[in-house]
Design an enzyme around this catalytic site. Structure first.
Site, PDB file in Angstrom:
ATOM      1  N   ARG A 157       0.856  -1.181   0.000  1.00 23.25           N
ATOM      2  CA  ARG A 157       0.000   0.000   0.000  1.00 23.25           C
ATOM      3  C   ARG A 157       0.899   1.239   0.000  1.00 23.25           C
ATOM      4  O   ARG A 157       1.890   1.301   0.742  1.00 23.25           O
ATOM      5  CB  ARG A 157      -0.913   0.025   1.229  1.00 23.25           C
ATOM      6  CG  ARG A 157      -2.088  -0.931   1.167  1.00 23.25           C
ATOM      7  CD  ARG A 157      -3.116  -0.546   0.093  1.00 23.25           C
ATOM      8  NE  ARG A 157      -4.244  -1.462   0.039  1.00 23.25           N
ATOM      9  CZ  ARG A 157      -4.328  -2.541  -0.753  1.00 23.25           C
ATOM     10  NH1 ARG A 157      -3.344  -2.853  -1.585  1.00 23.25           N
ATOM     11  NH2 ARG A 157      -5.415  -3.295  -0.735  1.00 23.25           N
ATOM     12  N   GLU A 175      -3.468   7.360  -4.274  1.00 19.59           N
ATOM     13  CA  GLU A 175      -3.950   6.759  -5.522  1.00 19.59           C
ATOM     14  C   GLU A 175      -5.322   7.267  -5.899  1.00 19.59           C
ATOM     15  O   GLU A 175      -6.153   7.434  -5.005  1.00 19.59           O
ATOM     16  CB  GLU A 175      -4.045   5.227  -5.337  1.00 19.59           C
ATOM     17  CG  GLU A 175      -2.765   4.542  -5.656  1.00 19.59           C
ATOM     18  CD  GLU A 175      -2.841   3.051  -5.408  1.00 19.59           C
ATOM     19  OE1 GLU A 175      -3.893   2.445  -5.707  1.00 19.59           O
ATOM     20  OE2 GLU A 175      -1.854   2.510  -4.911  1.00 19.59           O
ATOM     21  N   HIS A 220      -1.008  -0.114  -9.939  1.00 21.85           N
ATOM     22  CA  HIS A 220      -1.617  -1.016  -8.953  1.00 21.85           C
ATOM     23  C   HIS A 220      -2.163  -2.284  -9.637  1.00 21.85           C
ATOM     24  O   HIS A 220      -3.371  -2.529  -9.649  1.00 21.85           O
ATOM     25  CB  HIS A 220      -2.708  -0.306  -8.139  1.00 21.85           C
ATOM     26  CG  HIS A 220      -2.953  -0.989  -6.817  1.00 21.85           C
ATOM     27  ND1 HIS A 220      -3.388  -0.317  -5.703  1.00 21.85           N
ATOM     28  CD2 HIS A 220      -2.821  -2.293  -6.438  1.00 21.85           C
ATOM     29  CE1 HIS A 220      -3.519  -1.179  -4.701  1.00 21.85           C
ATOM     30  NE2 HIS A 220      -3.175  -2.376  -5.132  1.00 21.85           N
TER      31      HIS A 220
HETATM   32  C1  DGY Z   1      -5.052  -6.253  -2.886  1.00 25.59           C
HETATM   33  O1  DGY Z   1      -5.816  -7.179  -3.185  1.00 25.59           O
HETATM   34  O2  DGY Z   1      -5.056  -5.753  -1.772  1.00 25.59           O
HETATM   35  C2  DGY Z   1      -4.078  -5.807  -3.920  1.00 25.59           C
HETATM   36  O3  DGY Z   1      -3.558  -4.567  -3.610  1.00 25.59           O
HETATM   37  C3  DGY Z   1      -4.701  -5.831  -5.283  1.00 25.59           C
HETATM   38  O4  DGY Z   1      -3.724  -5.647  -6.265  1.00 25.59           O
END
Ligand code: DGY
Length: 323
Positions: free
Chosen positions: A234, A263, A281
């Protein structure tokens, strides 16, 4: 039962929900907040994306909501306490995206270490005039030290991928990880030591109050000038402004990023830095993972409707109270 889905997800999963009244937002960008608040008014289930903030206000606008199936393994977009207080089950999509995300972390590590992004831009721009002894020199990988920040499912799978490269592995986690210790001879260390020692640092932690800005200016200053930072977890785990400053000052060699602090906004400064590989992402973006994630969401909704337990509940206390 009415199910609201905030974006088109792979078809197979929707077939599983065919006996219910399913409405899907058809836009290609996140559903506007006001529309989502209206749409959940009569929903019993919500299939949400990691880009949808699912907070107390939204839950209050959804008095019939029984389950929020978040189409992601990370669920920092959902206010879990608010859901638990209201008796709403929250589920996520673990396991099925482990390989995809670990593989993307390796792809970014290689791309950043070997300057693939820069090399591609250079070549496409017609600047390749012939082989050069000093052209696009990067960092070698075999025998180097790997720092794995977060040794859960994805961090473990990522670290195990280092086997073919005979790397020394350090990991940072609250728990000891026997698989890494026995399988790779990996050592559990504190974050400062890891940042100082590792040639490649890859982040695999969930975003929480504790992990926000874990990688700040102080930690970045500990990195080797030849080191590479990878983040597929993240964005807010890394202080993005501090990363820009550290890259500009040559405190590390390169970064490979799939996630960003705000984001989908990415700071112009970051975009302007050549030795950063930036992806939109796409950690779980394989046909296999996304299909399986959609099915997990659909099964979770069906299980909750049927009053049955599903292993991917993240707020289990709601379940225990119901029994
Ligand atoms: C998630 O599933 O948390 C991922 O970041 C998706 O790419």
């Amino acid at each position: 039962m009415r199910i609201y889905v905030t974006r088109r997800i792979p078809e197979g999963a929707l077939k599983l929900l065919a006996d219910h009244d399913v409405e899907i937002y058809q836009g290609e960008i996140p559903i506007p907040r006001r529309e989502l608040l209206e749409k959940v008014a009569d929903a019993s289930a919500l299939i949400s994306l990691l880009s949808d903030p699912i907070d107390a206000e939204l839950m209050d606008a959804a008095p019939h909501l029984k389950v929020i199936a978040n189409y992601a393994v990370g669920y920092d977009n959902v206010d879990i306490d608010a859901a638990t207080k209201r008796g709403i089950v929250v589920t996520n999509t673990p396991d099925v995206l482990t390989d995809a995300t670990a593989e993307l972390a390796w792809a970014l590590l290689f791309a950043a270490a070997r300057r693939i992004g820069e090399a591609e831009r250079f070549t496409r721009a017609g600047r390749f005039t012939g082989w050069g002894p000093q052209l696009m020199l990067g960092q070698g990988i075999r025998g180097k030290t790997l720092g794995v920040v977060g040794a859960g499912r994805i961090g473990t799978r990522f670290a195990l991928g280092s086997r073919g490269f005979e790397m020394k592995v350090f990991y940072y986690d609250q728990e000891r990880n026997e698989t890494l210790e026995q399988g790779l001879g990996a050592k559990k260390v504190d974050i400062s030591y890891l940042m100082y020692e590792a040639d490649f640092v890859s982040i695999h932690l969930p975003l929480t109050q504790e992990t926000k800005h874990l990688i700040d200016a102080h930690q970045l200053a500990r990195m080797k000038p030849t080191a590479v930072l990878v983040n597929t977890a993240r964005g807010p785990i890394v202080d993005e402004a501090a990363l820009v400053a550290a890259l500009r000052a040559g405190k590390l060699a390169a970064a490979g990023l799939d996630v960003y602090e705000r984001e989908p906004e990415i700071s112009k400064e970051l975009i302007g830095i050549q030795n950063v590989v930036i992806a939109p992402h796409i950690g779980s973006a394989t046909h296999q993972a996304r299909g399986a994630m959609a099915e997990l969401c659909a099964y979770a909704v069906l299980k909750v409707f049927a009053g049955e337990m599903t292993p991917n509940i993240v707020n289990r206390e709601v379940w225990s109270k119901r029994r």
